[in-house]
Design a protein around this motif. Sequence first.
Motif, PDB file in Angstrom:
ATOM      1  N   THR A  72       1.013  -1.029  -0.286  1.00 23.53           N
ATOM      2  CA  THR A  72       0.305  -0.163  -0.266  1.00 23.53           C
ATOM      3  C   THR A  72       0.679   1.165   0.198  1.00 23.53           C
ATOM      4  N   GLY A  73       0.044   2.368  -0.529  1.00 29.56           N
ATOM      5  CA  GLY A  73       0.741   3.430  -0.572  1.00 29.56           C
ATOM      6  C   GLY A  73       0.374   4.917  -1.310  1.00 29.56           C
ATOM      7  N   ARG A  74       0.631   5.763  -1.182  1.00 28.45           N
ATOM      8  CA  ARG A  74       0.018   6.997  -2.038  1.00 28.45           C
ATOM      9  C   ARG A  74      -0.843   6.661  -3.094  1.00 28.45           C
ATOM     10  N   LEU A  75      -1.337   6.593  -3.330  1.00 32.54           N
ATOM     11  CA  LEU A  75      -1.421   6.773  -4.554  1.00 32.54           C
ATOM     12  C   LEU A  75      -0.291   7.195  -6.387  1.00 32.54           C
ATOM     13  N   GLU A  76      -0.327   8.364  -5.773  1.00 25.43           N
ATOM     14  CA  GLU A  76       1.138   8.895  -6.557  1.00 25.43           C
ATOM     15  C   GLU A  76       2.410   8.013  -6.137  1.00 25.43           C
ATOM     16  N   GLU A  77       2.437   7.311  -5.701  1.00 28.05           N
ATOM     17  CA  GLU A  77       3.149   6.613  -5.555  1.00 28.05           C
ATOM     18  C   GLU A  77       3.135   4.841  -6.172  1.00 28.05           C
ATOM     19  N   TRP A 128      -4.799  -0.849  -7.364  1.00 24.25           N
ATOM     20  CA  TRP A 128      -6.177  -0.293  -6.570  1.00 24.25           C
ATOM     21  C   TRP A 128      -6.392   0.690  -5.580  1.00 24.25           C
ATOM     22  N   ARG A 129      -7.919   1.737  -5.268  1.00 26.05           N
ATOM     23  CA  ARG A 129      -7.707   2.968  -4.850  1.00 26.05           C
ATOM     24  C   ARG A 129      -8.937   2.840  -4.581  1.00 26.05           C
ATOM     25  N   THR A 130      -9.192   2.916  -3.157  1.00 25.93           N
ATOM     26  CA  THR A 130     -10.460   3.574  -2.297  1.00 25.93           C
ATOM     27  C   THR A 130     -11.516   4.972  -3.187  1.00 25.93           C
ATOM     28  N   LEU A 131     -12.024   5.040  -2.746  1.00 22.30           N
ATOM     29  CA  LEU A 131     -13.241   6.271  -3.790  1.00 22.30           C
ATOM     30  C   LEU A 131     -12.849   7.443  -2.779  1.00 22.30           C
ATOM     31  N   GLY A 132     -13.586   7.218  -2.204  1.00 19.89           N
ATOM     32  CA  GLY A 132     -13.371   7.875  -0.492  1.00 19.89           C
ATOM     33  C   GLY A 132     -12.225   8.478   0.006  1.00 19.89           C
ATOM     34  N   LYS A 133     -10.684   7.845  -0.113  1.00 21.88           N
ATOM     35  CA  LYS A 133      -9.421   7.983   0.730  1.00 21.88           C
ATOM     36  C   LYS A 133     -10.250   7.516   1.965  1.00 21.88           C
ATOM     37  N   GLU A 134     -11.125   5.683   2.235  1.00 19.24           N
ATOM     38  CA  GLU A 134     -11.525   4.940   3.470  1.00 19.24           C
ATOM     39  C   GLU A 134      -9.822   4.300   3.746  1.00 19.24           C
ATOM     40  N   GLN A 135      -9.568   3.818   4.632  1.00 20.39           N
ATOM     41  CA  GLN A 135      -8.587   2.878   4.899  1.00 20.39           C
ATOM     42  C   GLN A 135      -9.105   0.894   4.843  1.00 20.39           C
ATOM     43  N   VAL A 136      -8.603   0.788   3.281  1.00 22.19           N
ATOM     44  CA  VAL A 136      -9.054  -1.238   4.448  1.00 22.19           C
ATOM     45  C   VAL A 136      -8.471  -1.465   4.091  1.00 22.19           C
ATOM     46  N   SER A 137      -9.130  -2.819   4.254  1.00 23.26           N
ATOM     47  CA  SER A 137      -7.596  -4.494   4.786  1.00 23.26           C
ATOM     48  C   SER A 137      -7.833  -5.053   3.305  1.00 23.26           C
ATOM     49  N   GLY A 155      -4.463   0.446   3.673  1.00 24.68           N
ATOM     50  CA  GLY A 155      -3.989   1.960   3.323  1.00 24.68           C
ATOM     51  C   GLY A 155      -5.708   1.570   2.244  1.00 24.68           C
ATOM     52  N   SER A 156      -5.440   2.938   1.575  1.00 29.74           N
ATOM     53  CA  SER A 156      -6.471   3.581   0.960  1.00 29.74           C
ATOM     54  C   SER A 156      -6.158   3.126  -0.768  1.00 29.74           C
ATOM     55  N   SER A 157      -4.925   2.872  -0.984  1.00 30.15           N
ATOM     56  CA  SER A 157      -4.914   2.914  -1.496  1.00 30.15           C
ATOM     57  C   SER A 157      -3.521   1.666  -2.515  1.00 30.15           C
ATOM     58  N   ALA A 179     -16.656   1.110   1.612  1.00 26.94           N
ATOM     59  CA  ALA A 179     -15.652   2.665   1.365  1.00 26.94           C
ATOM     60  C   ALA A 179     -16.182   1.354  -0.722  1.00 26.94           C
ATOM     61  N   ASP A 180     -15.794   2.207  -1.393  1.00 24.38           N
ATOM     62  CA  ASP A 180     -16.093   1.579  -2.469  1.00 24.38           C
ATOM     63  C   ASP A 180     -14.296   1.456  -3.254  1.00 24.38           C
TER      64      ASP A 180
END
Length: 192
Positions: A72-77, A128-137, A155-157, A179-180
């Motif tokens: 997991t990490g930030r979307l841009e990373e 993958w990424r969550t659409l609202g920045k929610e944290q998922v496992s 993470g969120s992505s 979460a979506d």
Amino acid sequence: MMLVAGAGAVWQLIRMGLDRAEKISSVAGVVLALLVAVIPVLAWLNRRRAGHAATPAATDNRWGSGEVITGTGRLEELPSWPVSYPGYRYDTEGSASVRVFGGQGAVVIDGFPATMNGCAHQQFFVRWRTLGKEQVSVQVVSMPDLIPIADPAEGSSGWIASHGCGQPSWTIAAASQIADVHVRWQRWIPDS
């Protein structure tokens, strides 16, 4: 050989008469001009393609080399899609969205192309990424019994590399959360 062909063409034009010879030579001139313009462009495109094939971009090592990876990490990373993978070649790709309800267990992608048999006959790369920045496992689970086959990450992505028997799954612990998750994947198959 070219000299003989050229002399033969000139002789044929002389025999046809001036009007007809002028029309034929005009058409031949236009064709020749087009060839002179197109051939360098084709040669440049061929050199450019050969140059790209000779020096492929390096594949991000975060995709691993055969083991199941969940990161997991930030979307841009997130790592770029692999450009090559030892022993495999790109086959297809797909995308889907899943809705994860808190406290209701793992959610998988309907129709994800993982199989129960022949795990070595495909390799998956997933972003993958969550659409609202929610944290998922996120966790890779076996097909079809959904037994975890790798440690989860939160993470969120993120990204996943998995053999053909594993597929991604997502959960949220908090019962009140939804979460979506938008998912894209590539399927690679053996070279031979």
